[in-house]
Scaffold this active site. Sequence first.
Site, short mmCIF file in Angstrom:
data_model
loop_
_atom_site.label_atom_id
_atom_site.label_comp_id
_atom_site.label_asym_id
_atom_site.label_seq_id
_atom_site.Cartn_x
_atom_site.Cartn_y
_atom_site.Cartn_z
CG HIS A 47 -1.99 -1.01 1.11
ND1 HIS A 47 -3.24 -0.96 2.14
CD2 HIS A 47 -2.22 -2.00 0.22
CE1 HIS A 47 -3.91 -1.88 1.86
NE2 HIS A 47 -3.38 -2.49 0.71
CD GLU A 49 -1.86 3.98 3.27
OE1 GLU A 49 -1.55 3.22 2.22
OE2 GLU A 49 -3.07 4.16 3.80
CB CYS A 77 -6.49 -0.64 5.39
SG CYS A 77 -4.70 -1.15 5.52
CB CYS A 80 -1.98 1.70 6.23
SG CYS A 80 -1.41 0.84 4.57
#
Lengths: 143, 143
Positions: A47, A49, A77, A80
């Site tokens: 992801h 992040e 999410c 993260c």
Amino acid sequence: MDHALQQARLAAARGEVPVGAVVLDPHGVIIAAAGNQVEADRDASAHAEILALRMAAAQRGTHRLVDCDLVVTLEPCPMCAGAISHFRLRRLIFGAYDPKGGGVEHGPRVFAAPGCLHRPEVIGGVAETEASDLLRQFFRDRR
Amino acid sequence: MDHALQQARLAAARGEVPVGAVVLDPHGVIIAAAGNQVEADRDASAHAEILALRMAAAQRGTHRLVDCDLVVTLEPCPMCAGAISHFRLRRLIFGAYDPKGGGVEHGPRVFAAPGCLHRPEVIGGVAETEASDLLRQFFRDRR
């Protein structure tokens, strides 16, 4: 947030879910920038992040980013959000709220849960319209 | 679990918090094994689970490990629980329960939270004594 949105647009162009993130040092200088790379890397943890945090930690030479801020186009999410806690970020600024997949203001609300060792300052809904329009457009085009 | 414990012991020998993880394919063959590397990599996301999952996905050539199981010596934190969901693991088997930092049976209980898209089968407390003894010993030696 403009830079994070730019990363999200680049992700969309690569066929990735358009989420982008940047990490700022205490002077407001961008020290890491990334977009989603789940498909390209065949890595479900890639992801925006996580990638930006790892990049920032490598740049800083430490895994504690206590004076840094993360700007991301979508509410992180749970994975993260957990990473943001582990990296000890000072502040999280995010764009669109994510009632389905979010883990900060929705779902497990990771920072509010018992046992959370580090809670960053959280500012949500920044440039929300642009960030959510990007996602809406992406999923509409895919249907 | 023996192989995961071995990874945890190797992590301790490197000065890392002793947590180890392996990923098994549907035939029970270990396709990835890792211990904590937070200090060595200067990466707060370099937990044994994340490393093993990324390794398994690379080995499999896909980020969906739908027929694979993760064995880890400690209850995963919220970050790793989120990753387990994203990688679509079939089953999670863990050793020691972690009332402070765990995110499966404790804290935000990621798999039980609304919005969790994939919940693996969960078996906790396997070889709990060995796994928690390793951690206790490690933290005692550090004091």
